[in-house]
Design an enzyme around this catalytic site. Structure first.
Site, PDB file in Angstrom:
ATOM      1  N   GLY A  14       0.834  -1.208   0.000  1.00 51.83           N
ATOM      2  CA  GLY A  14       0.000   0.000   0.000  1.00 51.83           C
ATOM      3  C   GLY A  14       0.863   1.252   0.000  1.00 51.83           C
ATOM      4  O   GLY A  14       1.838   1.328   0.738  1.00 51.83           O
ATOM      5  N   ALA A  25      15.346  10.917  -0.701  1.00 53.01           N
ATOM      6  CA  ALA A  25      16.455  10.879   0.262  1.00 53.01           C
ATOM      7  C   ALA A  25      17.412   9.726  -0.047  1.00 53.01           C
ATOM      8  O   ALA A  25      18.634   9.895   0.001  1.00 53.01           O
ATOM      9  CB  ALA A  25      15.903  10.740   1.682  1.00 53.01           C
ATOM     10  N   ARG A  75       1.069  -5.081  -5.167  1.00 55.31           N
ATOM     11  CA  ARG A  75       1.164  -6.262  -4.304  1.00 55.31           C
ATOM     12  C   ARG A  75       1.405  -7.424  -5.267  1.00 55.31           C
ATOM     13  O   ARG A  75       0.634  -7.631  -6.191  1.00 55.31           O
ATOM     14  CB  ARG A  75      -0.120  -6.461  -3.502  1.00 55.31           C
ATOM     15  CG  ARG A  75      -0.476  -5.256  -2.627  1.00 55.31           C
ATOM     16  CD  ARG A  75      -1.592  -5.613  -1.658  1.00 55.31           C
ATOM     17  NE  ARG A  75      -2.177  -4.434  -1.014  1.00 55.31           N
ATOM     18  CZ  ARG A  75      -1.650  -3.827   0.046  1.00 55.31           C
ATOM     19  NH1 ARG A  75      -0.530  -4.255   0.565  1.00 55.31           N
ATOM     20  NH2 ARG A  75      -2.255  -2.777   0.585  1.00 55.31           N
ATOM     21  N   ASP A 106       4.552  -4.405   6.200  1.00 52.00           N
ATOM     22  CA  ASP A 106       4.801  -5.747   6.709  1.00 52.00           C
ATOM     23  C   ASP A 106       5.030  -6.802   5.611  1.00 52.00           C
ATOM     24  O   ASP A 106       6.035  -7.516   5.615  1.00 52.00           O
ATOM     25  CB  ASP A 106       3.560  -6.105   7.543  1.00 52.00           C
ATOM     26  CG  ASP A 106       3.752  -7.344   8.335  1.00 52.00           C
ATOM     27  OD1 ASP A 106       4.526  -7.293   9.295  1.00 52.00           O
ATOM     28  OD2 ASP A 106       3.149  -8.374   7.974  1.00 52.00           O
ATOM     29  N   THR A 129       4.256   2.645   5.629  1.00 54.65           N
ATOM     30  CA  THR A 129       2.866   2.193   5.747  1.00 54.65           C
ATOM     31  C   THR A 129       2.113   3.139   6.669  1.00 54.65           C
ATOM     32  O   THR A 129       2.675   3.598   7.666  1.00 54.65           O
ATOM     33  CB  THR A 129       2.760   0.759   6.306  1.00 54.65           C
ATOM     34  OG1 THR A 129       1.392   0.508   6.673  1.00 54.65           O
ATOM     35  CG2 THR A 129       3.621   0.525   7.537  1.00 54.65           C
ATOM     36  N   ASP A 131      -0.167   2.189   8.538  1.00 55.60           N
ATOM     37  CA  ASP A 131      -0.684   1.397   9.666  1.00 55.60           C
ATOM     38  C   ASP A 131       0.140   1.516  10.947  1.00 55.60           C
ATOM     39  O   ASP A 131      -0.348   1.189  12.025  1.00 55.60           O
ATOM     40  CB  ASP A 131      -0.749  -0.094   9.284  1.00 55.60           C
ATOM     41  CG  ASP A 131      -1.650  -0.353   8.090  1.00 55.60           C
ATOM     42  OD1 ASP A 131      -2.520   0.494   7.809  1.00 55.60           O
ATOM     43  OD2 ASP A 131      -1.469  -1.394   7.432  1.00 55.60           O
ATOM     44  N   ASP A 133       2.397  -0.412  11.998  1.00 53.53           N
ATOM     45  CA  ASP A 133       2.399  -1.724  12.664  1.00 53.53           C
ATOM     46  C   ASP A 133       3.747  -2.454  12.569  1.00 53.53           C
ATOM     47  O   ASP A 133       3.790  -3.674  12.677  1.00 53.53           O
ATOM     48  CB  ASP A 133       1.275  -2.614  12.095  1.00 53.53           C
ATOM     49  CG  ASP A 133       1.404  -2.823  10.594  1.00 53.53           C
ATOM     50  OD1 ASP A 133       2.229  -2.138   9.951  1.00 53.53           O
ATOM     51  OD2 ASP A 133       0.675  -3.667  10.057  1.00 53.53           O
ATOM     52  N   MET A 173      -8.530   2.731   8.665  1.00 52.01           N
ATOM     53  CA  MET A 173      -7.654   1.630   8.250  1.00 52.01           C
ATOM     54  C   MET A 173      -6.711   1.228   9.389  1.00 52.01           C
ATOM     55  O   MET A 173      -6.794   1.761  10.494  1.00 52.01           O
ATOM     56  CB  MET A 173      -6.860   2.031   7.026  1.00 52.01           C
ATOM     57  CG  MET A 173      -7.660   1.961   5.738  1.00 52.01           C
ATOM     58  SD  MET A 173      -6.581   2.275   4.319  1.00 52.01           S
ATOM     59  CE  MET A 173      -7.658   1.768   2.980  1.00 52.01           C
ATOM     60  N   ARG A 175      -5.317  -2.267   9.076  1.00 54.13           N
ATOM     61  CA  ARG A 175      -5.233  -3.725   8.919  1.00 54.13           C
ATOM     62  C   ARG A 175      -5.521  -4.400  10.256  1.00 54.13           C
ATOM     63  O   ARG A 175      -6.639  -4.318  10.716  1.00 54.13           O
ATOM     64  CB  ARG A 175      -3.877  -4.139   8.346  1.00 54.13           C
ATOM     65  CG  ARG A 175      -3.965  -5.444   7.553  1.00 54.13           C
ATOM     66  CD  ARG A 175      -2.668  -5.832   6.931  1.00 54.13           C
ATOM     67  NE  ARG A 175      -2.324  -5.037   5.778  1.00 54.13           N
ATOM     68  CZ  ARG A 175      -2.702  -5.305   4.534  1.00 54.13           C
ATOM     69  NH1 ARG A 175      -3.461  -6.345   4.288  1.00 54.13           N
ATOM     70  NH2 ARG A 175      -2.345  -4.544   3.534  1.00 54.13           N
ATOM     71  N   LYS A 215     -23.935  10.128  28.759  1.00 54.84           N
ATOM     72  CA  LYS A 215     -24.643  10.749  29.888  1.00 54.84           C
ATOM     73  C   LYS A 215     -24.851  12.253  29.681  1.00 54.84           C
ATOM     74  O   LYS A 215     -25.909  12.778  29.887  1.00 54.84           O
ATOM     75  CB  LYS A 215     -23.854  10.501  31.170  1.00 54.84           C
ATOM     76  CG  LYS A 215     -24.396   9.288  31.944  1.00 54.84           C
ATOM     77  CD  LYS A 215     -23.844   9.223  33.326  1.00 54.84           C
ATOM     78  CE  LYS A 215     -22.394   8.956  33.306  1.00 54.84           C
ATOM     79  NZ  LYS A 215     -21.695   7.953  33.863  1.00 54.84           N
ATOM     80  N   SER A 219     -24.572  13.703  21.072  1.00 53.12           N
ATOM     81  CA  SER A 219     -23.988  13.036  19.906  1.00 53.12           C
ATOM     82  C   SER A 219     -22.692  12.368  20.336  1.00 53.12           C
ATOM     83  O   SER A 219     -22.086  12.763  21.332  1.00 53.12           O
ATOM     84  CB  SER A 219     -23.693  14.044  18.806  1.00 53.12           C
ATOM     85  OG  SER A 219     -22.673  14.925  19.226  1.00 53.12           O
ATOM     86  N   LEU A 257      -9.110   7.306   1.145  1.00 54.65           N
ATOM     87  CA  LEU A 257      -8.698   8.715   1.240  1.00 54.65           C
ATOM     88  C   LEU A 257      -7.636   8.885   2.323  1.00 54.65           C
ATOM     89  O   LEU A 257      -6.831   9.817   2.290  1.00 54.65           O
ATOM     90  CB  LEU A 257      -9.891   9.652   1.443  1.00 54.65           C
ATOM     91  CG  LEU A 257     -10.682   9.654   2.751  1.00 54.65           C
ATOM     92  CD1 LEU A 257      -9.999  10.465   3.836  1.00 54.65           C
ATOM     93  CD2 LEU A 257     -12.072  10.216   2.492  1.00 54.65           C
TER      94      LEU A 257
HETATM   95  O1  F6P Z   1      -1.414  -1.507   4.738  1.00 56.70           O
HETATM   96  C1  F6P Z   1      -1.999  -0.319   4.320  1.00 56.70           C
HETATM   97  C2  F6P Z   1      -3.473  -0.508   4.075  1.00 56.70           C
HETATM   98  O2  F6P Z   1      -4.023   0.745   3.700  1.00 56.70           O
HETATM   99  C3  F6P Z   1      -4.259  -1.105   5.234  1.00 56.70           C
HETATM  100  O3  F6P Z   1      -4.567  -0.165   6.230  1.00 56.70           O
HETATM  101  C4  F6P Z   1      -5.460  -1.644   4.520  1.00 56.70           C
HETATM  102  O4  F6P Z   1      -6.036  -2.724   5.236  1.00 56.70           O
HETATM  103  C5  F6P Z   1      -4.888  -2.140   3.211  1.00 56.70           C
HETATM  104  O5  F6P Z   1      -3.682  -1.415   3.014  1.00 56.70           O
HETATM  105  C6  F6P Z   1      -5.778  -1.943   2.022  1.00 56.70           C
HETATM  106  O6  F6P Z   1      -5.136  -2.493   0.917  1.00 56.70           O
HETATM  107  P1  F6P Z   1      -5.600  -2.283  -0.597  1.00 56.70           P
HETATM  108  O7  F6P Z   1      -5.298  -0.862  -0.978  1.00 56.70           O
HETATM  109  O8  F6P Z   1      -4.788  -3.249  -1.370  1.00 56.70           O
HETATM  110  O9  F6P Z   1      -7.056  -2.542  -0.625  1.00 56.70           O
END
Ligand code: F6P
Length: 326
Positions: A14, A25, A75, A106, A129, A131, A133, A173, A175, A215, A219, A257
């Site tokens: 991604g 860089a 990918r 990852d 990424t 994420d 992660d 997002m 993952r 409470k 909203s 987005l």
């Molecule tokens: O790893 C980045 C990410 O945006 C995740 O947050 C998300 O689950 C995934 O890629 C979505 O992948 P794709 O763009 O292939 O649908």
């Protein structure tokens, strides 16, 4: 170790804002150190298909402010097979590429680890990424920009949530990780975040409602990490309709987005530092490590650690969110 004269650079998986700053860089630091640079288009897929061009300083002019990746990304299933990786290796031999810099998440660094071991080939990874992660770095390239985008979106949704006195589940997002949801919730003043890291331990929705989270409010905004473990925003909204009727519920799924836009200053600086560090690492005979930044210091994280999915969320942040949402 064999002398490195030419490096290849690619982005994979991604896209993430700041990837261009990292490409710039890496390219400029490599040229500064007397190395040749080859830009590999479309990640591992483009490597196998030999989509490779010489990169000079001008190739990376005027890109630091751009989202996405000028090298494109993909990918690639073929790279997951030994045959695919052999093809990739043969292409690199033909181009006399001695080392690779891989910018990705990852899955991309997992591919890099396998390839590096199979062919005893030097690879340096940069964590790219949204994420956040990857273990061993406080932040990944793109995470801060995505967080800011989420915050801006939630600010807008809050206007309509308040006007209509509704409960909103906003899916972000990440993952299998809850960094974007948790910190996005704090930054936007949301009532709660529902994240995969604790979904198996507690029923976060039940807890939220039983604690009377509305409470003093008409909203509410709840950020939900996209993981199947949380049930997603749709799943949670369905549950509220069935188990807690009386709420006027709406769902917003922010989607892709979150991956776009010009990188923040933080991401540009992070990517620039990490890109330069990737070349320092290669010159320093480092192999098969991801560049991280921990407490403002550059660190080298072995691929095996970085991708182990053991990066913990900071549980203090959950408590902060809880306290501030009364
Ligand atoms: O790893 C980045 C990410 O945006 C995740 O947050 C998300 O689950 C995934 O890629 C979505 O992948 P794709 O763009 O292939 O649908």
């Amino acid at each position: 170790m064999a002398e490195i004269k030419t490096i290849g650079i690619l982005t994979s998986g991604g896209d993430a804002p700041g990837m261009n700053a990292a490409i710039r860089a890496v390219t400029r630091s490599a040229i500064y150190s007397g190395l040749n640079v080859k830009g590999i288009y479309r990640g591992y897929r483009g490597l196998i298909a030999d989509e490779i061009v010489d990169f000079h300083t001008q190739n990376v002019s005027n890109i630091i402010q751009m989202g996405g990746t000028i090298l494109k990304t993909a990918r690639c299933k073929e790279f997951q097979t030994p045959e695919g990786r052999q093809l990739a290796y043969d292409v690199m031999q033909r181009h006399k590429i001695d080392a690779l810099v891989v910018i990705g998440g990852d899955g991309s660094l997992t591919g890099a680890r396998i390839f590096a071991n199979e062919f005893n080939f030097p690879i340096i990874g940069l964590p790219g990424t949204i994420d956040n992660d990857l273990y061993g770095t406080d932040s990944t390239i793109g995470y801060d920009t995505a967080l800011n985008t989420i915050m801006q979106c939630v600010d807008k949704i809050r206007d309509t949530a308040t006007s209509h006195e509704r409960l909103f589940f906003i899916e972000v997002m990440g993952r299998d990780a809850g960094f974007l949801a948790l910190n996005g919730a704090i930054a936007s003043g949301a009532e709660a975040a529902i994240i995969p890291e604790i979904s198996t331990q507690v029923d976060q929705l039940a807890e939220l409602i039983q604690n009377g989270f509305r409470k003093s409010k008409n909203s509410s905004i709840v950020l939900v990490a996209e993981s199947p473990v949380t049930g997603g925003a749709m799943g949670l909204a369905e549950r509220v309709k069935n188990e807690y009727p009386g709420y006027d519920v709406r769902v917003s799924i922010l989607g892709h987005l979150q991956r776009g836009g010009s990188p923040t200053a933080y991401d540009r600086i992070l990517a620039s530092r990490m890109g330069a560090a990737a070349i320092d690492a290669l010159m320093d005979d480092q192999r098969n490590v991801m560049i991280g930044i921990k407490n403002d210091e550059i660190v080298y994280v072995p691929f095996t650690r970085a991708i182990k999915k053991e990066k913990p969320i900071n549980r203090d942040l959950l408590e902060t969110l809880r306290r501030l949402s009364i």
